[in-house]
Design a protein around this motif. Structure first.
Motif: not given
Length: 153
Positions: A25-27, A29-30, A48, A64, A69-72, A137
């Motif tokens: 659950h991190c972006t 940018d994180e 990216y 999403h 932003p999208t989280h991964y 976060r």
């Protein structure tokens, strides 16, 4: 684990391991900030591109979670989420519930689901008890089952 058959590059492995360290659950940018702790010049564009490849290969899931932003997170099967609109906490919804919904659609409506994504936005128990709390976060909420009497036990 990186998907079989995927071309393994040092950058993809580093991005994947950053997601593991951050707990999901991190972006992007994180992830970039995490990588720049040890590799000061790790470019955001590489993050990216790596996320795109990891997502395409099925190694990583792009969630999403409403606005923003999208989280991964690591791909561990289907992902369905409930998100707290106050603190951003994320609860994974049990697959059995989603399967029940899909069966209902097939049996009662003759609708054959091909791909299902469930996102429920609401307020978690902690935020309901302590209004005004905001998390820096997204985090994974504890998966607690309460009885139907509203007492929380």
């Amino acid at each position: 684990m990186l998907a079989p058959g995927m071309r393994r590059t040092a950058q993809r492995t580093m991005v994947y391991n950053a997601i593991v360290r951050l707990g999901g659950h991190c972006t992007a940018d994180e992830i970039t900030v995490e990588l720049q702790k040890t590799s000061a010049r790790f470019p955001r564009s590489t993050v990216y591109r790596s996320l795109e490849a990891l997502t395409a290969s099925g190694s990583v899931y792009a969630a999403h979670l409403g606005d923003g932003p999208t989280h991964y997170e690591l791909a561990t099967g289907d992902h369905h989420h409930a998100v707290c609109q106050l603190c951003g906490g994320v609860l994974h919804i049990e697959e059995a519930l989603v399967s029940e919904l899909e069966r209902h659609l097939e049996d009662r409506h003759r609708f054959k689901p091909v791909h299902t994504e469930v996102l429920v936005v609401g307020v978690c128990e902690t935020c309901a008890r302590t209004p005004g709390r905001k998390s820096a976060r997204r985090h994974t909420l504890e998966h607690v089952h309460h009885t139907g009497d509203g007492s929380g036990s």
